[in-house]
Design an enzyme around this catalytic site. Structure first.
Site, PDB file in Angstrom:
ATOM      1  N   TYR A   4       0.834  -1.201   0.000  1.00 12.29           N
ATOM      2  CA  TYR A   4       0.000   0.000   0.000  1.00 12.29           C
ATOM      3  C   TYR A   4       0.872   1.256   0.000  1.00 12.29           C
ATOM      4  CZ  TYR A   4      -3.675  -3.332   1.343  1.00 12.29           C
ATOM      5  OH  TYR A   4      -4.533  -4.406   1.390  1.00 12.29           O
ATOM      6  N   HIS A  27       0.253 -12.028   0.783  1.00 10.53           N
ATOM      7  CA  HIS A  27      -0.774 -11.168   0.170  1.00 10.53           C
ATOM      8  C   HIS A  27      -1.561 -11.873  -0.935  1.00 10.53           C
ATOM      9  CE1 HIS A  27      -1.598  -6.589  -0.413  1.00 10.53           C
ATOM     10  NE2 HIS A  27      -2.671  -7.287  -0.629  1.00 10.53           N
TER      11      HIS A  27
HETATM   12  N1  LIG Z   1      -5.843  -8.596   0.897  1.00  8.57           N
HETATM   13  C1  LIG Z   1      -6.145  -7.952  -0.214  1.00  8.57           C
HETATM   14  O1  LIG Z   1      -5.789  -8.365  -1.324  1.00  8.57           O
HETATM   15  C2  LIG Z   1      -6.946  -6.689  -0.126  1.00  8.57           C
HETATM   16  C3  LIG Z   1      -7.540  -6.149  -1.277  1.00  8.57           C
HETATM   17  C4  LIG Z   1      -8.297  -4.974  -1.127  1.00  8.57           C
HETATM   18  C5  LIG Z   1      -8.443  -4.380   0.116  1.00  8.57           C
HETATM   19  N2  LIG Z   1      -7.823  -4.910   1.214  1.00  8.57           N
HETATM   20  C6  LIG Z   1      -7.947  -4.298   2.554  1.00  8.57           C
HETATM   21  O2  LIG Z   1      -9.333  -4.131   2.824  1.00  8.57           O
HETATM   22  C7  LIG Z   1      -9.600  -2.764   3.122  1.00  8.57           C
HETATM   23  C8  LIG Z   1     -10.998  -2.409   2.686  1.00  8.57           C
HETATM   24  O3  LIG Z   1     -11.159  -2.510   1.290  1.00  8.57           O
HETATM   25  P1  LIG Z   1     -11.224  -1.205   0.349  1.00  8.57           P
HETATM   26  O4  LIG Z   1     -10.569  -0.079   1.024  1.00  8.57           O
HETATM   27  O5  LIG Z   1     -10.692  -1.609  -0.972  1.00  8.57           O
HETATM   28  O6  LIG Z   1     -12.784  -0.981   0.163  1.00  8.57           O
HETATM   29  P2  LIG Z   1     -14.007  -0.701   1.181  1.00  8.57           P
HETATM   30  O7  LIG Z   1     -13.578  -0.725   2.576  1.00  8.57           O
HETATM   31  O8  LIG Z   1     -15.104  -1.602   0.729  1.00  8.57           O
HETATM   32  O9  LIG Z   1     -14.428   0.785   0.752  1.00  8.57           O
HETATM   33  C9  LIG Z   1     -13.633   1.901   1.070  1.00  8.57           C
HETATM   34  C10 LIG Z   1     -14.367   3.119   0.570  1.00  8.57           C
HETATM   35  O10 LIG Z   1     -15.589   3.258   1.300  1.00  8.57           O
HETATM   36  C11 LIG Z   1     -15.664   4.564   1.859  1.00  8.57           C
HETATM   37  N3  LIG Z   1     -16.380   4.459   3.136  1.00  8.57           N
HETATM   38  C12 LIG Z   1     -15.921   3.957   4.304  1.00  8.57           C
HETATM   39  N4  LIG Z   1     -16.879   3.982   5.228  1.00  8.57           N
HETATM   40  C13 LIG Z   1     -17.963   4.530   4.640  1.00  8.57           C
HETATM   41  C14 LIG Z   1     -19.261   4.840   5.094  1.00  8.57           C
HETATM   42  N5  LIG Z   1     -19.647   4.584   6.347  1.00  8.57           N
HETATM   43  N6  LIG Z   1     -20.142   5.415   4.216  1.00  8.57           N
HETATM   44  C15 LIG Z   1     -19.774   5.672   2.944  1.00  8.57           C
HETATM   45  N7  LIG Z   1     -18.548   5.399   2.459  1.00  8.57           N
HETATM   46  C16 LIG Z   1     -17.653   4.828   3.300  1.00  8.57           C
HETATM   47  C17 LIG Z   1     -14.261   5.041   1.999  1.00  8.57           C
HETATM   48  O11 LIG Z   1     -14.228   6.446   1.958  1.00  8.57           O
HETATM   49  P3  LIG Z   1     -13.210   7.335   2.838  1.00  8.57           P
HETATM   50  O12 LIG Z   1     -11.913   6.616   2.869  1.00  8.57           O
HETATM   51  O13 LIG Z   1     -13.183   8.623   2.094  1.00  8.57           O
HETATM   52  O14 LIG Z   1     -13.797   7.487   4.219  1.00  8.57           O
HETATM   53  C18 LIG Z   1     -13.601   4.426   0.772  1.00  8.57           C
HETATM   54  O15 LIG Z   1     -13.862   5.217  -0.371  1.00  8.57           O
HETATM   55  C19 LIG Z   1      -8.484  -2.027   2.365  1.00  8.57           C
HETATM   56  O16 LIG Z   1      -8.348  -0.686   2.789  1.00  8.57           O
HETATM   57  C20 LIG Z   1      -7.312  -2.919   2.662  1.00  8.57           C
HETATM   58  O17 LIG Z   1      -6.821  -2.687   3.972  1.00  8.57           O
HETATM   59  C21 LIG Z   1      -7.110  -6.075   1.108  1.00  8.57           C
END
Ligand SMILES: NC(=O)c1ccc[n+]([C@@H]2O[C@H](COP(=O)([O-])OP(=O)(O)OC[C@H]3O[C@@H](n4cnc5c(N)ncnc54)[C@H](OP(=O)(O)O)[C@@H]3O)[C@@H](O)[C@H]2O)c1
Length: 283
Positions: A53, A112
């Site tokens: 990241y 990962h």
């Molecule tokens: N292991 C893997 O391969 C892998 C892959 C993808 C992700 N991940 C991990 O999983 C985490 C979560 O996935 P993601 O970040 O891709 O997607 P997510 O958590 O599904 O969505 C994040 C988005 O949702 C918004 N958000 C958060 N809370 C909200 C709410 N209550 N209302 C409206 N919008 C909201 C955030 O905005 P703001 O940030 O502007 O608040 C951001 O734009 C990642 O950050 C990472 O740590 C792991």
């Protein structure tokens, strides 16, 4: 706060904090740190980051965010890239993560996604880091059923604690065989993208009339319905990323919502659980 106990006894809050893209834009840094600190101060212990990241920027931001707190009050999870998941490179990669996070151990280190290194070598390297105290536990990410079967057949493969995979209301493929397999083997599921990246992965989720009707009934937003749905799954941890403080507050509030059986039935009808095996979704 609801906790999930891993097979090694570690207790993780069912709501964790994702950090992908945090630290990438200086303009948002202060609020991202405030959001993570709000989470910690309101009982969330798990922070999910990765060397990938922002090429270490997320880990650095997390290191700054956790600096005022006792190390034991947070559960730090980072991930090693496939090209570092071998005997030669893993310790160096882990040391870099520790440095960026300004700590001397990780609570959890994940592979990962699967690369070309033989799985047995990766497990050996992870166990070596464990014996040196640099990581307390390890797991995997983006592993499908066959990968998990191969892993658990290896010596010490059963030391794997978690598999972190994509799961949200609109992507439920893991429910068919992977999640039941993990439950059977006491491997917890960490659900990434529980908000479908704020609907970006599947825009119709946020506009869906059933999701909106349930949101009205719970007096919350459609995003909160998505998160509440994931939090309701047994043996599963949700790690939404919220860089905005308001979003962090809304996500923590979801722990107090309870979907009724009738609401769950309507959501299941709108977005059914799979009736056949699907390929593992990834981002
Ligand atoms: N292991 C893997 O391969 C892998 C892959 C993808 C992700 N991940 C991990 O999983 C985490 C979560 O996935 P993601 O970040 O891709 O997607 P997510 O958590 O599904 O969505 C994040 C988005 O949702 C918004 N958000 C958060 N809370 C909200 C709410 N209550 N209302 C409206 N919008 C909201 C955030 O905005 P703001 O940030 O502007 O608040 C951001 O734009 C990642 O950050 C990472 O740590 C792991």
């Amino acid at each position: 706060m609801k906790k999930i106990t891993l097979k090694n006894g570690d207790k993780l809050t069912a709501l964790g904090m994702g950090t992908w893209f945090m630290g990438d834009n200086e303009r948002y840094r202060r609020e991202e740190i405030a959001a993570l600190r709000y989470g910690i101060e309101h009982g969330v212990n798990l922070i999910d980051t990765a060397e990938m990241y922002g090429n270490g920027r997320s880990e650095q931001l997390v290191g700054e965010a956790i600096s005022p707190y006792a190390r034991e009050s947070v559960y730090l999870l980072s991930k090693v890239l496939p090209h570092n998941a071998n005997k030669r490179d893993m310790e160096y990669a882990c040391d870099n993560s520790l440095k960026a996070l300004n700590t001397d151990y990780l609570d959890m280190y994940l592979y990962h996604w699967r690369g070309s290194t033989p799985l047995a070598e990766t497990v050996e390297a992870l166990e070596k880091l464990k014996s040196k105290g640099k990581i307390k536990a390890w797991g995997v990410s983006n592993f499908d059923l066959e990968d998990m079967e191969e892993l658990l057949a290896l010596p010490l493969g059963d030391q794997c604690q978690v598999n972190e995979v994509l799961f949200h209301l609109g992507s439920r493929g893991i429910e068919y065989v992977l999640k039941p397999y993990q439950d059977k083997h006491a491997i917890a599921t960490i659900a990434y993208c529980p908000l479908a990246q704020a609907g970006a992965l599947q825009r119709n989720l946020i506009e869906n009339p059933v999701v909106n009707a349930v949101a009205d009934e719970l007096n919350c937003t459609p995003y909160q319905v998505l998160l509440t749905f994931v939090l309701a799954q047994p043996n599963m941890i949700a790690i939404p990323k919220a860089g905005r403080l308001q979003h962090m507050k809304e996500n923590i509030a979801c722990l107090d919502f309870k979907l009724s059986q009738e609401q769950i039935s309507r959501l299941n009808k709108a977005y059914p659980s799979p009736t056949a095996r699907l390929h593992l979704d990834i981002v």
